[in-house]
Design a protein around this motif. Structure first.
Motif, mmCIF file in Angstrom:
data_model
loop_
_atom_site.group_PDB
_atom_site.id
_atom_site.type_symbol
_atom_site.label_atom_id
_atom_site.label_comp_id
_atom_site.label_asym_id
_atom_site.label_seq_id
_atom_site.Cartn_x
_atom_site.Cartn_y
_atom_site.Cartn_z
ATOM 1 N N ASP A 301 73.314 41.535 12.926
ATOM 2 C CA ASP A 301 71.862 41.383 12.883
ATOM 3 C C ASP A 301 71.249 42.191 11.746
ATOM 4 O OD1 ASP A 301 69.329 40.689 13.461
ATOM 5 O OD2 ASP A 301 69.223 41.615 15.436
ATOM 6 N N ASN A 302 71.288 41.651 10.531
ATOM 7 C CA ASN A 302 70.541 42.249 9.430
ATOM 8 C C ASN A 302 70.157 41.166 8.427
ATOM 9 O OD1 ASN A 302 72.701 41.808 7.614
ATOM 10 N ND2 ASN A 302 73.597 43.808 8.053
ATOM 11 N N VAL A 303 69.264 41.528 7.521
ATOM 12 C CA VAL A 303 68.750 40.588 6.528
ATOM 13 C C VAL A 303 68.887 41.221 5.152
ATOM 14 C CG1 VAL A 303 66.735 39.281 5.743
ATOM 15 C CG2 VAL A 303 67.104 39.645 8.192
ATOM 16 N N ILE A 304 69.336 40.445 4.175
ATOM 17 C CA ILE A 304 69.510 40.937 2.807
ATOM 18 C C ILE A 304 68.548 40.194 1.883
ATOM 19 C CG2 ILE A 304 71.115 41.234 0.878
ATOM 20 C CD1 ILE A 304 73.394 41.206 2.893
ATOM 21 N N LEU A 305 67.828 40.945 1.068
ATOM 22 C CA LEU A 305 66.901 40.347 0.106
ATOM 23 C C LEU A 305 67.611 40.112 -1.223
ATOM 24 C CD1 LEU A 305 63.959 39.551 -0.703
ATOM 25 C CD2 LEU A 305 63.718 41.890 -1.555
ATOM 26 N N PHE A 306 67.598 38.872 -1.693
ATOM 27 C CA PHE A 306 68.098 38.515 -3.017
ATOM 28 C C PHE A 306 66.888 38.208 -3.892
ATOM 29 C CE2 PHE A 306 71.724 37.798 -0.358
ATOM 30 C CZ PHE A 306 72.825 38.062 -1.154
ATOM 31 N N GLU A 307 66.728 38.972 -4.963
ATOM 32 C CA GLU A 307 65.575 38.794 -5.841
ATOM 33 C C GLU A 307 65.873 37.751 -6.918
ATOM 34 O OE1 GLU A 307 63.121 42.807 -6.070
ATOM 35 O OE2 GLU A 307 65.170 43.093 -6.755
ATOM 36 N N SER A 308 64.994 36.780 -7.032
ATOM 37 C CA SER A 308 65.132 35.760 -8.068
ATOM 38 C C SER A 308 64.579 36.303 -9.378
ATOM 39 C CB SER A 308 64.358 34.502 -7.669
ATOM 40 O OG SER A 308 64.288 33.603 -8.753
ATOM 41 N N LYS A 381 55.119 39.976 -1.629
ATOM 42 C CA LYS A 381 54.914 40.281 -0.221
ATOM 43 C C LYS A 381 55.999 41.236 0.262
ATOM 44 C CE LYS A 381 54.263 38.074 4.288
ATOM 45 N NZ LYS A 381 54.234 36.773 5.016
ATOM 46 N N PRO A 382 55.631 42.463 0.655
ATOM 47 C CA PRO A 382 56.635 43.429 1.125
ATOM 48 C C PRO A 382 57.376 42.909 2.352
ATOM 49 C CG PRO A 382 54.507 44.484 0.741
ATOM 50 C CD PRO A 382 54.271 43.007 0.684
ATOM 51 N N VAL A 383 58.628 43.297 2.458
ATOM 52 C CA VAL A 383 59.450 42.863 3.580
ATOM 53 C C VAL A 383 59.947 44.093 4.322
ATOM 54 C CG1 VAL A 383 61.394 41.436 4.291
ATOM 55 C CG2 VAL A 383 60.199 40.931 2.164
ATOM 56 N N GLU A 384 59.700 44.126 5.603
ATOM 57 C CA GLU A 384 60.133 45.257 6.414
ATOM 58 C C GLU A 384 61.514 44.994 7.011
ATOM 59 O OE1 GLU A 384 58.605 48.127 6.836
ATOM 60 O OE2 GLU A 384 56.933 47.539 5.547
ATOM 61 N N GLY A 385 62.297 46.057 7.100
ATOM 62 C CA GLY A 385 63.562 45.987 7.819
ATOM 63 C C GLY A 385 64.634 45.151 7.169
ATOM 64 N N VAL A 386 64.687 45.129 5.837
ATOM 65 C CA VAL A 386 65.724 44.348 5.167
ATOM 66 C C VAL A 386 66.569 45.253 4.281
ATOM 67 C CG1 VAL A 386 64.264 42.299 5.145
ATOM 68 C CG2 VAL A 386 64.347 43.773 3.125
ATOM 69 N N LEU A 387 67.726 44.758 3.910
ATOM 70 C CA LEU A 387 68.592 45.449 2.965
ATOM 71 C C LEU A 387 68.341 44.874 1.580
ATOM 72 C CD1 LEU A 387 71.945 45.371 4.982
ATOM 73 C CD2 LEU A 387 70.342 47.280 4.797
ATOM 74 N N PHE A 388 68.197 45.749 0.590
ATOM 75 C CA PHE A 388 68.026 45.306 -0.787
ATOM 76 C C PHE A 388 69.354 45.417 -1.514
ATOM 77 C CE2 PHE A 388 63.727 46.436 0.328
ATOM 78 C CZ PHE A 388 62.951 45.505 -0.337
ATOM 79 N N ARG A 389 69.624 44.443 -2.360
ATOM 80 C CA ARG A 389 70.787 44.599 -3.230
ATOM 81 C C ARG A 389 70.482 45.720 -4.217
ATOM 82 N NH1 ARG A 389 73.844 39.935 -5.820
ATOM 83 N NH2 ARG A 389 72.035 39.736 -7.131
ATOM 84 N N PRO A 390 71.467 46.558 -4.559
ATOM 85 C CA PRO A 390 71.233 47.642 -5.517
ATOM 86 C C PRO A 390 70.713 47.119 -6.847
ATOM 87 C CG PRO A 390 73.360 47.892 -4.445
ATOM 88 C CD PRO A 390 72.842 46.547 -4.050
ATOM 89 N N LYS A 391 69.965 47.958 -7.545
ATOM 90 C CA LYS A 391 69.377 47.527 -8.815
ATOM 91 C C LYS A 391 70.437 47.165 -9.852
ATOM 92 C CE LYS A 391 66.724 51.149 -9.298
ATOM 93 N NZ LYS A 391 65.759 52.088 -9.918
ATOM 94 N N ASP A 392 71.630 47.755 -9.735
ATOM 95 C CA ASP A 392 72.675 47.459 -10.709
ATOM 96 C C ASP A 392 73.598 46.338 -10.240
ATOM 97 O OD1 ASP A 392 73.828 48.812 -8.643
ATOM 98 O OD2 ASP A 392 74.999 50.184 -9.891
ATOM 99 N N ALA A 393 73.179 45.599 -9.207
ATOM 100 C CA ALA A 393 73.987 44.477 -8.733
ATOM 101 C C ALA A 393 74.004 43.379 -9.787
ATOM 102 C CB ALA A 393 73.414 43.927 -7.427
ATOM 103 N N PRO A 394 75.039 42.531 -9.797
ATOM 104 C CA PRO A 394 75.076 41.424 -10.764
ATOM 105 C C PRO A 394 73.812 40.589 -10.645
ATOM 106 C CG PRO A 394 77.164 41.613 -9.605
ATOM 107 C CD PRO A 394 76.207 42.544 -8.914
ATOM 108 N N PRO A 395 73.176 40.246 -11.760
ATOM 109 C CA PRO A 395 71.907 39.513 -11.705
ATOM 110 C C PRO A 395 72.091 38.085 -11.226
ATOM 111 C CG PRO A 395 72.709 39.607 -13.950
ATOM 112 C CD PRO A 395 73.631 40.473 -13.132
ATOM 113 N N ALA A 396 71.007 37.524 -10.708
ATOM 114 C CA ALA A 396 71.023 36.112 -10.358
ATOM 115 C C ALA A 396 71.122 35.297 -11.635
ATOM 116 C CB ALA A 396 69.758 35.746 -9.591
ATOM 117 N N GLU A 397 71.579 34.080 -11.521
ATOM 118 C CA GLU A 397 71.822 33.243 -12.693
ATOM 119 C C GLU A 397 70.513 32.708 -13.267
ATOM 120 O OE1 GLU A 397 74.661 29.468 -13.728
ATOM 121 O OE2 GLU A 397 73.613 29.488 -11.823
ATOM 122 N N PRO A 398 70.232 32.936 -14.559
ATOM 123 C CA PRO A 398 69.035 32.337 -15.152
ATOM 124 C C PRO A 398 69.213 30.835 -15.289
ATOM 125 C CG PRO A 398 70.356 33.389 -16.838
ATOM 126 C CD PRO A 398 70.998 33.727 -15.516
#
Length: 417
Positions: A301-308, A381-398
């Motif tokens: 039971d967790n949620v991960i945010l993937f930033e586009s 929009k802020p999201v409460e209670g989620v896991l963020f991928r680290p800033k140095d994670a591989p970027p999403a595909e352009p």
């Protein structure tokens, strides 16, 4: 094929007649081209429709052209090359052979060889496509698989292939009930009666007790290509046998409360595939987590945010709970995804090849062409209670043709639920 080569010859002849006169009779000074770079130059001028230089090259290369054509034919005969790769090589060979005959005379044997190979490869490709599309209707519904590993044997016995409808079995069982303990999560598995008779693969249930016996009711599975198969690949249009599905559900300990369905119709997404989340949310189904009732659901039971990193696409929230209600953690980790936050590169181009999310989505789960099913979280929009991928994670595909954007640094994450 040869028509294009003839067109090039005629265009080149006309061009030379109008622009060059007799000055090219002997070609440019400096002798003929070395054999090593002849093909590269010929390809460049041929694809660029540079007729003037192409004819000059051909007129200087009489001695090496037959060998170059034979080399192209040998390369095109490589079984490891795709149809398109072979035809591109044969197109070059056809142009060379036709121009050789026009400017130097002879070469009919080379033209005949090229055309014979073109006909052969076209025939092979037609047969491949016919085989590929033969069961296209049956497999048009997500998850349907026509089992063809023993097709010749089945046809010799007067049987059509078996059609496996994932959607029907998914009503009664979670994906985790079969994957990966009974079937690996890929369609290449060869299903044989010897294995089923030994209680493996389909035989884990189809043994005359849990479900009908596969050795006695062949026509129940071998329906591909028959009129009765339509109910299995068009369930959202043709309707389903609710009473029969409910009887099986009660026998195996699952639930099918079809009375909760408006007008008895299955809920669908925009692409007319079954909306499984709605079926669960509305209490229509409660599939079993295991075949024999010895396992419980392993829910994370967790949620991960993937930033586009594209301005017009919203972010994605990956909900582990939704996925782990259907499949085991071991189905994805670590073979498909490394079980470490930020360690995975998620690319749409890879999904289309059946990798990462594409292992299920587009096959048995909703297609990733439905972009907003995943990209639905506003960036501001802020999201409460989620896991963020680290800033140095591989970027999403352009997206090709659009500038990649650097995502803003994420806000501090709340503890995972």
């Amino acid at each position: 094929m040869r028509l294009k080569a003839l067109t090039v010859v005629l265009a080149a002849t006309a061009f030379l007649f109008l622009t060059a006169g007799d000055s090219l009779a002997g070609g440019p000074a400096g002798g003929g081209p070395a054999g090593g770079d002849f093909r590269a130059k010929f390809t460049k001028y041929y694809k660029g429709n540079n007729f003037y230089v192409l004819v000059t090259l051909v007129k200087k290369s009489k001695e090496i052209m037959p060998g170059e054509i034979e080399a192209l034919l040998e390369e095109a005969d490589d079984p490891g090359k795709s149809f398109n790769e072979k035809m591109e090589l044969l197109d070059l060979a056809s142009a060379m052979a036709t121009m050789y005959k026009h400017w130097h005379g002879g070469g009919d044997d080379l033209i005949a060889k090229v055309e014979a190979m073109q006909r052969r490869e076209k025939k092979k490709e037609d047969a491949r496509l016919a085989k590929l599309n033969r069961w296209k209707k049956e497999e048009s519904f997500l998850g349907n698989i026509v089992m063809q590993s023993s097709l010749a044997k089945m046809e010799a016995e007067g049987l059509t292939p078996a059609l496996f409808p994932h959607w029907l079995h998914r009503i009664w069982y979670d994906c985790a009930a079969c994957h990966d303990s009974v079937f690996p999560m890929k369609r290449e598995t060869a299903v044989t009666h010897a294995a089923m008779d030994g209680g493996k693969l389909c035989g884990a249930c189809h043994n005359g007790e849990t479900a009908f016996n596969t050795t006695e009711e062949c026509a129940r599975c071998h329906v591909a290509g028959k009129p009765g198969a339509e109910a299995l690949y068009r369930p959202t249009k043709k309707g389903v046998d609710h009473e029969r599905i409910k009887a099986v559900a009660e026998r195996v300990g699952a639930k099918w409360d079809y009375e909760k369905l408006p007008d008895g119709k299955l809920p669908t997404d925009k692409y007319k595939f079954i909306d499984w989340l709605k079926l669960k949310a509305d209490g229509v189904i409660d599939p079993k987590p295991s075949l024999h009732g010895t396992e419980s659901r392993e829910v994370r039971d967790n949620v991960i945010l993937f930033e586009s990193n594209n301005s017009f696409l919203k972010n994605t929230l990956f909900n582990h709970r939704v996925h782990s209600q259907w499949i085991k953690c071991s189905s994805c980790h670590p073979s498909i995804f490394k079980d470490e936050l930020g360690a995975n590169v998620i690319l749409m181009s890879e999904m289309s090849k059946g990798k990462n999310c594409g292992r299920c989505h587009g096959k048995v789960a909703f297609t990733f062409a439905d972009c907003l099913r995943c990209h639905n979280q506003p960036k501001d929009k802020p999201v409460e209670g989620v896991l963020f991928r680290p800033k140095d994670a591989p970027p999403a595909e352009p997206i090709p043709g659009l500038p990649a954007e650097t995502p803003a640094a994420p806000a501090p994450a709340s503890p995972a639920r």
